[in-house]
Enzyme design. Structure first.
Site, short mmCIF file in Angstrom:
data_model
loop_
_atom_site.label_atom_id
_atom_site.label_comp_id
_atom_site.label_asym_id
_atom_site.label_seq_id
_atom_site.Cartn_x
_atom_site.Cartn_y
_atom_site.Cartn_z
CD GLU A 128 -3.14 -1.08 2.53
OE1 GLU A 128 -2.32 -0.26 3.76
OE2 GLU A 128 -3.94 -1.82 1.87
CG ASN A 170 -0.68 -6.96 -1.11
OD1 ASN A 170 -0.99 -8.15 -2.13
ND2 ASN A 170 -1.17 -6.72 -0.24
CG HIS A 207 -9.91 -5.60 0.66
ND1 HIS A 207 -10.69 -6.74 1.28
CD2 HIS A 207 -8.71 -5.35 0.77
CE1 HIS A 207 -9.04 -7.64 1.92
NE2 HIS A 207 -8.01 -6.84 1.59
CD GLU A 235 -4.16 -7.64 2.24
OE1 GLU A 235 -5.70 -6.63 2.21
OE2 GLU A 235 -3.68 -7.04 1.85
CG ASP A 237 -13.20 -8.89 1.65
OD1 ASP A 237 -12.82 -7.81 0.69
OD2 ASP A 237 -12.70 -8.78 3.04
#
Ligand code: XIL
Length: 299
Positions: A128, A170, A207, A235, A237
């Protein structure tokens, strides 16, 4: 095949999940983990606030628990994460001298990667680092004290410590090809590849809101892959876990040969950092949700 991990393996991919060390003793949790998943990312246990809470004093105990579980169950590990502005102890954010911060960052990478050497398939070396809505890096102690070169420094250090581990950048909100942030990260990876800065993979956190991925997601994955890096969904979701949204996401990866695997960010909805969104593949009792079947079919 009848499980996510086995089905992903049919095409040489993995299917992983985030794991919390303190849940490994929950048998509902570990039963699903060991049946369905063949890659594990520690949800918090490898982050700086846990692994080096004060300068030079390292704590790998919680992460070791997860690594040892993975070893005894034939699961591989993603290391998450070495350099990140968040979940960073205040002693690091308080550093104002560049030489000090550079040696602190390099030492952190060196100690952590050395401890886990040979046990990690891929490291999220930097997490990030880019600002939302921009092609530029976000403000952080690393950016503000070391300047733009901190990412390159981190990757070069990481390669020197464990040459066998894949080194990933990432981030989130880099899934839509036309977003400025996506373009910023793409330019960095292109620059790194052209100058021989060691980078092997890009992790797309994924996400998503209830609509799932942007329509350009597959284009984004294949454009990054064309630079000569693996791409991974790290990650995943999706709010409300719509089967269509999950299937679209999985298909985007399956359609890109260098998309090497998918990790969902938790097992049951009750395990999720976004539990209010019920975004995962198992309900809070550990039952498969309909999105589970959509994912299995799309793999
Ligand atoms: C989250 C964890 O799931 C939470 O338990 C923790 O409180 C905060 O961090 N991007 C990342 C992950 O790279 O490390 C974050 O994980 C979610 C966003």
């Amino acid at each position: 095949a009848s499980t996510l991990g086995a089905q992903a393996a049919v095409t040489g991919r993995y299917f992983g999940t985030a794991v919390a060390a303190n849940k490994l003793s929950d048998t509902t949790y570990s039963t699903i983990l060991d049946r369905e998943f063949n890659m594990i990312t520690p949800e918090n246990e490898m982050k700086w606030q846990t692994t080096e809470p004060s300068r030079g004093s390292f704590n790998f105990g919680p992460a070791d628990q997860i690594v040892s579980h993975a070893n005894s169950h034939g699961q591989r590990m993603r290391g998450h994460t070495l350099v990140w502005h968040s979940q960073l102890p205040s002693w690091v954010s308080a550093i104002t001298d560049a030489n000090t911060l550079r040696s602190v960052m390099d030492n952190h990478i060196t100690q952590e990667m050395t401890h886990f050497k040979g046990k990690i398939y891929a490291w999220d070396v930097v997490n990030e680092a880019f600002a939302d809505g921009s092609t530029q890096h976000r403000s952080s102690v690393f950016q503000n004290v070391l300047g733009n070169g901190f990412i390159e420094e981190a990757f070069r250090t990481a390669r020197s410590v464990d040459p066998a581990a894949k080194l990933c950048y990432n981030d989130y909100n880099i899934e839509n090809w036309s977003d400025a942030k996506t373009q910023g990260v793409y330019s960095m990876v292109r620059d790194f590849k052209s100058r021989g800065v060691p980078i092997d993979c890009v992790g797309f956190q994924s996400h998503f809101g209830s609509g799932g991925p942007p329509s350009s997601f597959q284009t984004t994955l294949s454009n990054f892959a064309a630079l000569g890096v693996d791409v991974q969904l790290t990650e995943l979701d999706i709010a409300q876990a719509s089967g269509t949204a999950y299937a679209n996401t999985v298909r985007a990866c399956m359609n890109v040969s260098r998309c090497t695997g998918i990790t969902v960010w938790g097992i049951r909805d009750s395990d999720s950092w976004r539990s209010g969104d019920s975004p995962l593949l198992f309900d809070s009792s550990g039952n498969k949700k309909s999105a589970y079947n959509s994912v299995l079919q799309a793999l």
